[in-house]
Write a protein that holds these residues in place. Structure first.
Motif, PDB file in Angstrom:
ATOM      1  N   LEU A  26     -14.597   2.308  -6.826  1.00 44.75           N
ATOM      2  CA  LEU A  26     -14.949   1.157  -7.833  1.00 44.75           C
ATOM      3  C   LEU A  26     -15.086  -0.141  -7.137  1.00 44.75           C
ATOM      4  O   LEU A  26     -15.901  -0.988  -7.640  1.00 44.75           O
ATOM      5  N   GLY A  27     -14.719  -0.449  -6.010  1.00 41.62           N
ATOM      6  CA  GLY A  27     -15.255  -1.756  -5.279  1.00 41.62           C
ATOM      7  C   GLY A  27     -14.262  -3.015  -5.877  1.00 41.62           C
ATOM      8  O   GLY A  27     -13.860  -3.559  -5.046  1.00 41.62           O
ATOM      9  N   GLN A  28     -13.151  -2.305  -6.018  1.00 42.92           N
ATOM     10  CA  GLN A  28     -11.803  -3.180  -6.665  1.00 42.92           C
ATOM     11  C   GLN A  28     -11.482  -3.182  -4.862  1.00 42.92           C
ATOM     12  O   GLN A  28      -9.953  -3.230  -5.123  1.00 42.92           O
ATOM     13  N   LEU A  29     -11.428  -4.179  -4.325  1.00 41.71           N
ATOM     14  CA  LEU A  29     -11.242  -3.837  -3.018  1.00 41.71           C
ATOM     15  C   LEU A  29     -10.148  -4.661  -2.515  1.00 41.71           C
ATOM     16  O   LEU A  29      -8.929  -4.100  -2.174  1.00 41.71           O
ATOM     17  N   GLU A  30      -9.443  -5.602  -3.643  1.00 44.20           N
ATOM     18  CA  GLU A  30      -8.610  -6.934  -3.284  1.00 44.20           C
ATOM     19  C   GLU A  30      -6.980  -5.215  -3.900  1.00 44.20           C
ATOM     20  O   GLU A  30      -6.241  -5.612  -2.858  1.00 44.20           O
ATOM     21  N   PHE A  31      -7.455  -4.701  -5.049  1.00 49.80           N
ATOM     22  CA  PHE A  31      -6.617  -4.491  -5.355  1.00 49.80           C
ATOM     23  C   PHE A  31      -6.115  -2.793  -5.049  1.00 49.80           C
ATOM     24  O   PHE A  31      -5.147  -2.161  -4.506  1.00 49.80           O
ATOM     25  N   ALA A  32      -6.952  -2.587  -4.108  1.00 52.09           N
ATOM     26  CA  ALA A  32      -7.067  -1.281  -3.202  1.00 52.09           C
ATOM     27  C   ALA A  32      -6.035  -1.327  -2.060  1.00 52.09           C
ATOM     28  O   ALA A  32      -5.006  -1.215  -1.404  1.00 52.09           O
ATOM     29  N   ALA A  33      -6.124  -2.864  -1.499  1.00 54.73           N
ATOM     30  CA  ALA A  33      -5.322  -3.054  -0.256  1.00 54.73           C
ATOM     31  C   ALA A  33      -3.882  -3.565  -0.488  1.00 54.73           C
ATOM     32  O   ALA A  33      -2.791  -3.751  -0.438  1.00 54.73           O
ATOM     33  N   LEU A  34      -3.913  -4.248  -2.045  1.00 55.56           N
ATOM     34  CA  LEU A  34      -2.556  -4.253  -2.222  1.00 55.56           C
ATOM     35  C   LEU A  34      -1.951  -3.139  -2.586  1.00 55.56           C
ATOM     36  O   LEU A  34      -0.372  -2.454  -2.341  1.00 55.56           O
ATOM     37  N   PHE A  35      -2.811  -2.010  -3.265  1.00 52.62           N
ATOM     38  CA  PHE A  35      -1.483  -0.140  -3.128  1.00 52.62           C
ATOM     39  C   PHE A  35      -1.752  -0.079  -2.137  1.00 52.62           C
ATOM     40  O   PHE A  35      -0.824   1.111  -1.139  1.00 52.62           O
TER      41      PHE A  35
END
Length: 242
Positions: A26-35
């Motif tokens: 989805l391009g929400q890379l900050e949340f991807a990094a968190l998980f």
């Protein structure tokens, strides 16, 4: 019952990685990094729990690799894909390549996914990596990659932000990371048999410099810490060879 505890932690890693995949797509890379970071922490604790409970086994080993393939294989590839896609709007890059070539440039980021898969499979059959590593471990490589969107979002240093948004740099990172994952470079593991300076000086130096870098540079420090890890390992290898 206790033999299932490490596997449940490993499945937590897989769940975190799967959620990270959705955010990355989805391009929400900050949340991807968190998980991804949550998954890597769980990846550390599943092995720790297995050793403490003395329930290490082949099932846990295979399950761990499968979870790592998602968290530290699929996700970093998608993150690089997204970053190169965003950076590819750079007019200077578009003027060099034809439109058809330009459209497929982001897929170079998926080289990291392929390199991670090969490394994980090779790690399971390589008896040389019981106390150290040959090539960059997938979690370290993934931390480097997922730090890039965090630098873009949270760093106030314009130079670093511009650097990690440059598609040429991102393509270079994709190729370099893929190489380092499977390079025949011995890298030390942060395991201490004792805390004597003579046996662990390089580990203490690495940890001290890493803490200083993280305090001073914050997210920008993460790629530098990974680079430092490789350089100190090479320095240690050269000392050993003399």
């Amino acid at each position: 019952m206790k033999k299932h505890i490490p596997n449940l932690i490993t499945l937590g890693n897989l769940l975190a990685g799967t959620i990270a995949v959705f955010y990355a797509v989805l391009g929400q890379l900050e949340f991807a990094a968190l998980f991804v970071i949550i998954g890597i922490v769980l990846d550390f604790f599943d092995g720790f729990a297995a050793r403490i409970l003395k329930v290490q086994g082949e099932l846990g080993k295979q399950l761990d690799s499968m979870a790592d393939m998602v968290t530290s294989g699929v996700v970093p590839g998608i993150v690089l894909f997204q970053l190169i896609l965003r950076g590819s709007s750079n007019s200077s890059l578009a003027s060099v390549f034809t439109w058809q070539t330009f459209e497929f440039l982001p897929f170079i980021g998926l080289l990291v996914t392929l390199g991670s898969a090969y490394r994980l499979a090779n790690f399971n059959i390589d008896t040389r990596q019981s106390t150290s590593f040959i090539g960059l471990p997938t979690p370290a490589n993934t931390l480097l990659i997922v730090s890039l969107p965090l630098i873009i979002s949270f760093s106030s240093a314009g130079f670093y932000v511009d650097l990690v948004q440059n598609p040429y740099v991102l393509i270079g990172i994709s190729i370099l990371c893929t190489y380092l994952l499977n390079a025949e470079i011995p890298l030390f593991a942060l395991k201490f048999k004792n805390f004597g300076w003579a046996d662990n000086n390089y580990k203490f130096i690495f940890l001290l410099l890493s803490v200083v870098l993280l305090i001073v540079l914050k997210f920008v420090a993460i790629p530098l810490v990974i680079l430092l890890y490789v350089l100190i390992s090479v320095w240690k290898n050269l000392q050993k060879a003399e």
